[in-house]
Structures are given as C-alpha cells and as structure tokens.
Design an enzyme around this catalytic site. Structure first.
Site, PDB file in Angstrom:
ATOM      1  N   ARG A  46     -22.641  35.449  93.006  1.00  0.00           N
ATOM      2  CA  ARG A  46     -23.585  35.147  91.925  1.00  0.00           C
ATOM      3  C   ARG A  46     -23.910  33.665  91.957  1.00  0.00           C
ATOM      4  O   ARG A  46     -25.057  33.254  91.803  1.00  0.00           O
ATOM      5  CB  ARG A  46     -23.024  35.552  90.551  1.00  0.00           C
ATOM      6  CG  ARG A  46     -23.872  35.041  89.402  1.00  0.00           C
ATOM      7  CD  ARG A  46     -23.642  35.702  88.047  1.00  0.00           C
ATOM      8  NE  ARG A  46     -22.288  36.120  87.790  1.00  0.00           N
ATOM      9  CZ  ARG A  46     -21.277  35.290  87.491  1.00  0.00           C
ATOM     10  NH1 ARG A  46     -21.476  33.986  87.437  1.00  0.00           N
ATOM     11  NH2 ARG A  46     -20.073  35.763  87.271  1.00  0.00           N
ATOM     12  N   TYR A  98     -50.418  36.765  82.898  1.00  0.00           N
ATOM     13  CA  TYR A  98     -49.796  37.993  83.404  1.00  0.00           C
ATOM     14  C   TYR A  98     -49.138  38.730  82.224  1.00  0.00           C
ATOM     15  O   TYR A  98     -48.401  38.117  81.443  1.00  0.00           O
ATOM     16  CB  TYR A  98     -48.756  37.648  84.474  1.00  0.00           C
ATOM     17  CG  TYR A  98     -48.016  38.854  84.989  1.00  0.00           C
ATOM     18  CD1 TYR A  98     -48.653  39.756  85.835  1.00  0.00           C
ATOM     19  CD2 TYR A  98     -46.717  39.124  84.604  1.00  0.00           C
ATOM     20  CE1 TYR A  98     -47.996  40.890  86.294  1.00  0.00           C
ATOM     21  CE2 TYR A  98     -46.039  40.254  85.061  1.00  0.00           C
ATOM     22  CZ  TYR A  98     -46.696  41.134  85.897  1.00  0.00           C
ATOM     23  OH  TYR A  98     -46.041  42.246  86.346  1.00  0.00           O
ATOM     24  N   ASP A 170     -47.140  28.998  87.233  1.00  0.00           N
ATOM     25  CA  ASP A 170     -46.962  30.273  87.936  1.00  0.00           C
ATOM     26  C   ASP A 170     -47.917  30.257  89.125  1.00  0.00           C
ATOM     27  O   ASP A 170     -49.133  30.365  88.971  1.00  0.00           O
ATOM     28  CB  ASP A 170     -47.275  31.428  86.966  1.00  0.00           C
ATOM     29  CG  ASP A 170     -47.085  32.803  87.603  1.00  0.00           C
ATOM     30  OD1 ASP A 170     -47.110  32.902  88.843  1.00  0.00           O
ATOM     31  OD2 ASP A 170     -46.937  33.790  86.846  1.00  0.00           O
ATOM     32  N   LYS A 195     -44.873  39.381  95.457  1.00  0.00           N
ATOM     33  CA  LYS A 195     -46.268  39.480  95.871  1.00  0.00           C
ATOM     34  C   LYS A 195     -46.478  38.883  97.266  1.00  0.00           C
ATOM     35  O   LYS A 195     -45.975  39.427  98.222  1.00  0.00           O
ATOM     36  CB  LYS A 195     -47.153  38.818  94.805  1.00  0.00           C
ATOM     37  CG  LYS A 195     -46.778  39.190  93.353  1.00  0.00           C
ATOM     38  CD  LYS A 195     -47.018  40.657  93.020  1.00  0.00           C
ATOM     39  CE  LYS A 195     -46.380  41.122  91.705  1.00  0.00           C
ATOM     40  NZ  LYS A 195     -46.687  40.314  90.533  1.00  0.00           N
TER      41      LYS A 195
HETATM   42  C1  LIG Z   1     -46.093  40.106  89.228  1.00  0.00           C
HETATM   43  C2  LIG Z   1     -46.277  38.827  88.513  1.00  0.00           C
HETATM   44  C3  LIG Z   1     -45.264  38.281  87.711  1.00  0.00           C
HETATM   45  C4  LIG Z   1     -43.940  38.995  87.460  1.00  0.00           C
HETATM   46  O1  LIG Z   1     -43.198  39.112  88.620  1.00  0.00           O
HETATM   47  P1  LIG Z   1     -42.188  40.346  88.893  1.00  0.00           P
HETATM   48  O2  LIG Z   1     -41.688  40.041  90.267  1.00  0.00           O
HETATM   49  O3  LIG Z   1     -43.011  41.598  88.827  1.00  0.00           O
HETATM   50  O4  LIG Z   1     -41.149  40.293  87.849  1.00  0.00           O
HETATM   51  C5  LIG Z   1     -45.494  37.058  87.109  1.00  0.00           C
HETATM   52  N1  LIG Z   1     -46.665  36.394  87.282  1.00  0.00           N
HETATM   53  C6  LIG Z   1     -47.661  36.896  88.037  1.00  0.00           C
HETATM   54  C7  LIG Z   1     -48.925  36.121  88.187  1.00  0.00           C
HETATM   55  C8  LIG Z   1     -47.515  38.125  88.683  1.00  0.00           C
HETATM   56  O5  LIG Z   1     -48.527  38.623  89.413  1.00  0.00           O
END
Ligand SMILES: *Cc1c(COP(=O)(O)O)cnc(C)c1O
Length: 379
Positions: A46, A98, A170, A195
């Site tokens: 961890r 998001y 983000d 992603k």
């Molecule tokens: C998918 C996404 C998230 C969240 O990420 P997860 O891996 O699904 O928890 C946050 N911000 C954006 C812009 C996203 O496309």
C-alpha cells in the site's frame, strides 16, 4: 529529453535482479527485512510497490513534475486532493464538469463542511467574483466534457496565486502530450489514467502529479492513509500504454481533425464542437496552451431531434456505443441520455447538452473507415 523519449524511458530502469528490460509485475504485498527496519526501500505494497513506483516516476516525468501518485481510479485521485482541505475551506470549480467529479464534491465532501462553487470559467471574472479568504482550491477541467470548453489555465493560476489557493487541473482530455498544466502555473495535475494514458480500455486508474515537496508529502500521506492505491498488474499495463502515448495521440489528433472537418460540411449537422476550429470559443487559448486539439468531438443535428441522435448512435458499426473515452477504438455516446441524464433538462441545455448532441471519442482506426461509418448512420 523530449516527450517521446520520456514516455518510453523516464523513471524506468532495467530490473536489477535479471536485466529484464520491462519493469516486472511485482505481485507482492510485503517485503522481507534483514533486520528490523533494514529493508530495500519497500515495506508494504500500500505504501510502495516497485511496479507502481516506476509508473509514478514515469508519469511525473511526462507531466514535467517531480512527484507522481497513482490511485485505484480517477475519482480516488480527486478524493486525495479534496482530503488535503479542512472543514470551512472553499473550492471554486468549473461548472461544466465531469459528472463523477461533481458527485464526489457534492455528495461526499460537502457534508464534511467543504463548500463548492461551480462557475463558468470561460469568463475569468466569474472566479474573481466568488474567490475569498476561505478559497483553498480552484478546480479546473479543460477541455471540458462534452462541450470542449477551453479554460485559460495561466489566467486561473494567477488568480489562485494572488489568493493563496491551490490550482488543480483535470488533464484527462488533453493528456500530457498536448498540455502540461504544471508549466502553466497549476500546483496539481489530475488524470483519469483509465482514458488516454492507459489507452486500451483495459484498466481503471487515477493519478496526481505535483512539484512542491510539501504538497507531495501530503499527497503520499493521504495515498497511504486512505489506501486507494492501484495494483501492480494495472501499473504494468499503463506503463505499456504510456510507451505509445505520443504515437497514439498524433493519430487521435489527425483523425479528430479529419472527422471534425467532415462533420462541419455535412448537411444534417448543425454545430460541431472541436477546439481546433477558429470559431471555437477560446480557440486562441487552446492554441496557446495545447500542442494539438485531440480526438474528442461533439456535434448537434439540424432540427435537434432526439430520435435522429438515437438512430446514429445505434447504427454506427465501428463507433461503439459506450461510456468512457481515450482508447484506440472509437466510441460514440449520447450525453443527454447517458453521462448527463441525471442533470435536469433545463440545466443541461443551458450548458449546451441538447437532445441531439452526440459525443465522439475518435480512435486510431483508419479515418476513411470512421467517416464512412458515420456517413452510413446519418439520418
Ligand atoms: C473518467 C473521468 C474522470 C474519472 O475517472 P475514473 O477513472 O473513471 O474514476 C475524471 N475526469 C474526467 C475528465 C474523466 O473523463
């Protein structure tokens, strides 16, 4: 070192035990100690794991940061950032956000006494209007989902700095190949690694990158204390994904441009949202802070009929109907009934998510095949 070289080499060493060129999957929870406290830098997975640590160093390098931390999902990474705050603190966030980020802010952290303001950051004045001495964090997402709004990171960072607030960005949509928020004044970069960084739709993971020593200490303390870490196998898959990030993104950008330009000339298409168009709001900011415009596109249909949109997303063969984005395969989605279904119609329409809006995550297949797929599905 330039980007492509960093993506493949930064933070990575051949395995000292065997010479294996690829970072091994250290599928272990614990590490033998020769005597109490006498270990090789790892005590418990961890806290630290060699496969995860390699990925964290690699990610930090491609975001031009010093410190990286990986989490079990993008939302777990966001969770870590908000846990740096205290009750009474205030956060100013992009309003076009998001859905999962909005949900964790509103339904998890608000009850711990943290206040969130959601403002339209296309106009920086809206941030200045609500910033105050309790503002401890500004949260920016750019480009936004699904309207591809571009927020001026440098301008927001100036407001954050003059108010002693942190700026977190983000960077999921742009990826470090197209945009490096730390270079533009951000304190923390967040990724849904799920992603583009993973890139192959086979892992759920999140990450944070920062430069400041104190901030990093906090980040690792929360990562270890809350425990939402990512697994060795997943770390290995993402290390593999990142090695082709620059090559994939080049093709995502090329395909994205071809499809955006084709859509704009289609008789059934009304508006096309892609930051590469000169007419796109804040196109000049996009040109300044991004090195390309990516493969995410949204468009609306003439007449704005929900049935037409439903027919398109059902009829495409190559574009698969699914949530998520950023993989090598193309995806298509209908925000009004999928990602944004929980937002009241009036509110979602105000931000541009009308009934006929369709979102594309353009993959790296052959662009001609993708265009012909869309063409056949059009009403
Ligand atoms: C998918 C996404 C998230 C969240 O990420 P997860 O891996 O699904 O928890 C946050 N911000 C954006 C812009 C996203 O496309």
């Amino acid at each position: 070192m330039k980007f492509g070289t960093k993506a493949i080499h930064a933070g990575l060493q051949p395995d000292s035990a065997t010479g294996a060129i690829m970072t091994p999957i250290y599928q272990t929870s614990t590490y033998i100690q020769d005597g109490i406290g006498n270990h090789k830098g790892f005590e418990y997975s961890r806290t630290g794991n060699p496969t995860r640590n390699a990925l964290e160093s690699n990610l930090a390098a491609i975001e031009n940061g010093k410190y990286g931390a990986c989490f079990g999902s993008g939302l777990a990474a966001i969770d870590c950032v908000i846990k740096m705050l205290n009750p009474g603190d205030e956060v100013i966030s992009t309003n076009d956000l998001y859905g999962g980020s909005y949900r964790i802010f509103k339904t998890i952290f608000e009850k711990y006494g943290i206040k969130f303001h959601f403002v339209d950051m296309l106009d920086i004045q809206n941030i200045i209007d609500v910033v105050n001495e309790r503002t401890k964090l500004i949260w920016v997402e750019t480009p936004t989902n699904p309207m591809m709004n571009i927020i001026d990171i440098e301008a927001v960072s100036n407001i954050a700095k003059s108010n002693n607030a942190m700026l977190a960005v983000d960077n999921t949509f742009a990826t470090p190949y197209l945009q490096n928020p730390l270079d533009l004044g951000a304190d923390i970069v967040m990724h849904s690694v799920t992603k583009y960084l993973g890139g192959h739709s086979d892992v759920v993971m999140g990450a944070l990158v920062c430069n400041d020593d104190k901030l990093a200490e906090e980040m690792y303390r929360i990562q270890n204390s809350s425990g939402a870490v990512t697994a060795p196998m997943d770390s290995f898959l993402v290390l593999r994904g990142i090695k082709t990030l620059h090559v994939r993104l080049q093709r995502h950008c090329e395909n994205g441009e071809k499809i955006a330009r084709w859509l704009v000339n289609h008789s059934k298409v009304d508006k096309v949202y892609w930051p590469g168009f000169e007419s796109h709001t804040n196109h000049e900011v996009a040109k300044r802070q991004m090195r390309g415009f990516g493969g995410m596109i949204s468009f609306t249909l003439k007449g704005n009929e929900i049935e037409d949109a439903k027919q398109i997303v059902k009829n495409t063969q190559l574009f698969a109907l699914a949530e998520s984005l950023g993989g090598v395969e193309s995806l298509i989605g209908h925000p009004a009934t999928m990602t944004h279904a929980s937002i009241p119609r009036e509110e979602r329409e105000k931000s541009g998510v009308v009934d006929s809006l369709i979102r594309l995550s353009v993959g790296i297949e052959d662009a001609d095949d993708l265009i012909s797929d869309l063409d056949k599905a059009m009403p």
